[in-house]
Design a protein around this motif. Sequence first.
Motif, PDB file in Angstrom:
ATOM      1  N   THR A  82       1.089  -3.743  -6.536  1.00 36.73           N
ATOM      2  CA  THR A  82       0.443  -3.071  -7.661  1.00 36.73           C
ATOM      3  C   THR A  82       1.513  -2.528  -8.599  1.00 36.73           C
ATOM      4  O   THR A  82       2.651  -2.262  -8.191  1.00 36.73           O
ATOM      5  CB  THR A  82      -0.452  -1.898  -7.209  1.00 36.73           C
ATOM      6  N   TYR A  83       1.122  -2.355  -9.856  1.00 40.91           N
ATOM      7  CA  TYR A  83       2.080  -1.830 -10.827  1.00 40.91           C
ATOM      8  C   TYR A  83       2.380  -0.358 -10.548  1.00 40.91           C
ATOM      9  O   TYR A  83       3.501   0.111 -10.774  1.00 40.91           O
ATOM     10  CB  TYR A  83       1.547  -1.996 -12.248  1.00 40.91           C
ATOM     11  N   SER A  84       1.393   0.363 -10.039  1.00 44.18           N
ATOM     12  CA  SER A  84       1.608   1.771  -9.701  1.00 44.18           C
ATOM     13  C   SER A  84       2.684   1.911  -8.629  1.00 44.18           C
ATOM     14  O   SER A  84       3.530   2.811  -8.697  1.00 44.18           O
ATOM     15  CB  SER A  84       0.296   2.398  -9.221  1.00 44.18           C
ATOM     16  N   TYR A 120       7.440  -6.587  -9.464  1.00 44.97           N
ATOM     17  CA  TYR A 120       5.980  -6.483  -9.355  1.00 44.97           C
ATOM     18  C   TYR A 120       5.408  -7.886  -9.222  1.00 44.97           C
ATOM     19  O   TYR A 120       5.545  -8.717 -10.127  1.00 44.97           O
ATOM     20  CB  TYR A 120       5.422  -5.771 -10.586  1.00 44.97           C
ATOM     21  N   LYS A 139      -3.008   3.806  -5.834  1.00 48.23           N
ATOM     22  CA  LYS A 139      -1.961   2.784  -5.920  1.00 48.23           C
ATOM     23  C   LYS A 139      -2.389   1.458  -5.297  1.00 48.23           C
ATOM     24  O   LYS A 139      -1.550   0.630  -4.952  1.00 48.23           O
ATOM     25  CB  LYS A 139      -0.682   3.301  -5.264  1.00 48.23           C
ATOM     26  N   ILE A 140      -3.703   1.240  -5.159  1.00 44.79           N
ATOM     27  CA  ILE A 140      -4.165  -0.036  -4.623  1.00 44.79           C
ATOM     28  C   ILE A 140      -4.551  -0.978  -5.761  1.00 44.79           C
ATOM     29  O   ILE A 140      -4.763  -0.556  -6.905  1.00 44.79           O
ATOM     30  CB  ILE A 140      -5.371   0.140  -3.674  1.00 44.79           C
ATOM     31  N   SER A 141      -4.615  -2.257  -5.430  1.00 44.90           N
ATOM     32  CA  SER A 141      -5.137  -3.268  -6.345  1.00 44.90           C
ATOM     33  C   SER A 141      -5.895  -4.267  -5.482  1.00 44.90           C
ATOM     34  O   SER A 141      -5.315  -5.221  -4.969  1.00 44.90           O
ATOM     35  CB  SER A 141      -4.008  -3.964  -7.111  1.00 44.90           C
ATOM     36  N   ASP A 169      -4.784   0.713 -11.258  1.00 42.37           N
ATOM     37  CA  ASP A 169      -4.330  -0.655 -11.503  1.00 42.37           C
ATOM     38  C   ASP A 169      -5.453  -1.544 -12.022  1.00 42.37           C
ATOM     39  O   ASP A 169      -5.220  -2.442 -12.835  1.00 42.37           O
ATOM     40  CB  ASP A 169      -3.741  -1.260 -10.220  1.00 42.37           C
ATOM     41  N   ASP A 197       0.851  -1.190   0.000  1.00 41.69           N
ATOM     42  CA  ASP A 197       0.000   0.000   0.000  1.00 41.69           C
ATOM     43  C   ASP A 197       0.883   1.235   0.000  1.00 41.69           C
ATOM     44  O   ASP A 197       2.069   1.168   0.349  1.00 41.69           O
ATOM     45  CB  ASP A 197      -0.906   0.019   1.238  1.00 41.69           C
ATOM     46  N   PRO A 230       1.807  -9.308  -8.366  1.00 42.28           N
ATOM     47  CA  PRO A 230       0.408  -8.944  -8.086  1.00 42.28           C
ATOM     48  C   PRO A 230      -0.245  -9.887  -7.089  1.00 42.28           C
ATOM     49  O   PRO A 230       0.262 -10.981  -6.805  1.00 42.28           O
ATOM     50  CB  PRO A 230      -0.258  -9.041  -9.462  1.00 42.28           C
ATOM     51  N   CYS A 231      -1.363  -9.453  -6.566  1.00 42.85           N
ATOM     52  CA  CYS A 231      -2.133 -10.289  -5.656  1.00 42.85           C
ATOM     53  C   CYS A 231      -2.790 -11.429  -6.429  1.00 42.85           C
ATOM     54  O   CYS A 231      -3.017 -11.341  -7.637  1.00 42.85           O
ATOM     55  CB  CYS A 231      -3.197  -9.463  -4.940  1.00 42.85           C
ATOM     56  N   THR A 269       6.210  -5.446  -4.927  1.00 42.96           N
ATOM     57  CA  THR A 269       5.053  -4.552  -4.851  1.00 42.96           C
ATOM     58  C   THR A 269       3.803  -5.295  -5.292  1.00 42.96           C
ATOM     59  O   THR A 269       3.853  -6.142  -6.185  1.00 42.96           O
ATOM     60  CB  THR A 269       5.223  -3.295  -5.727  1.00 42.96           C
TER      61      THR A 269
END
Length: 425
Positions: free
Chosen positions: A212-214, A228, A339-341, A362, A182, A230-231, A210
């Motif tokens: 998220t990509y942001s 990166y 910047k969340i996903s 994202d 986050d 992702p979740c 991270t």
Amino acid sequence: MQDNVRRKLGLGGVFSMLALSVRPLLHLLFMCPINAVRAWLFARRNRASDEAPPQFILASILQWYDVWQRPQHFASRLSAKFDVCFLSPVPVHHIVGESQLWRGRRIKQVTDSLTVFAPLCLPGENKVGLIRAMNRLLWVSYLREAAIKLRMAKPVLWLNFPFNDRLVRAMPYRAVIYDVMDEFVEFSIAPKDANKKEAKVLKAAAFVSTGTYSLYERMRSLHKNVEYIPCGVDFELFNAVARHTPDRPRDFPRSRGPVLGYFGSLNERIDAELIESVARRRPGWTFVLLGPFQRSYSGRRDLRNVHYLGLKPYRSLPAYLAFFDICMMPYRVTEATKKISPVKLLEYFAAGKPVITTRIPDVLRFYESLVWVADDADEFITKVEAILRMRGSGQFNPQTYIDVARQRSWEQMSEQMLRGILKVL
């Protein structure tokens, strides 16, 4: 107002909170210096070999017993191969007023290789700098205590919160891992020196991931080894309701019209005004929200068609999701939420549900063609009505969403994370 909405503590709750606060205060006075000495002696007497299998201490700002997100998923899967301690101190006020699933379990052996260590810390750190400093000392002491109890002489320290920079100096580590989940430096709770604290964590980290990509775009200019990751989604758990409808949960409200649902934390990031505006204009629609309240949540709780069902055990969420007609991600668009996903997106997809969301970068970057985006209440209503027409005419194809979720399991994401970590050990 629903009974299951978090009530104010009341006088009895205040006394309970004060009584429970004695425990971390006593630890601060007596056990912090004792654990510092014990950790020094333990490190001298136990020299861990770098050839031995790594052991992990995941120091998490998210508690094991609350909403399941990235840290719990990674810890549970990592423990299939290595010893893992999930360290998540619990603020006293969560026990008294909010975290209904916490049962005073200071140490819980989840499996032979996964231990949850959830001691108490002091309430009020987001408002009082002195309490924040005291809690950071408690975190250090608790980490040392966990390492000694579990015989982790030189563990890998895994952080997901940048303001615990003291932890990187608490004891010898095989490596420090920083999983950026986050944009905490943009949160209202961030201390004034938030960027300096994060810089210390980044300096100590051998590997940065991270969610998220942001966040990846920001971090790659601050660290040389960023990936990166992702979740993911517990696909089998959430997809089961697409194949077989479970029994309706007893507390799920009856509705003649469509049900719009959400599960996750209820805090300042959720656009409560958007939900309320739509709910007033469409009284025949039912809104069901699951998750713990935080004091920053601004939503009213007196609308008849908006139901707050509270925090539910993670594995029970699909039973509620099965009865959502449309899933919501009604986030405010702020510097933090840009910047969340949300983990819940793929969980919604795995169940084959349509999703309406606000403008999260994202989400739009990877799934714009699969979601309905609304910038205000008017557009929200228009998009929901369009989804309902598609479902009614048979044009909505759940399998499209299920196939996307199938490709992003937590097992796949955990393997990617583990490869990145093992490269620096």
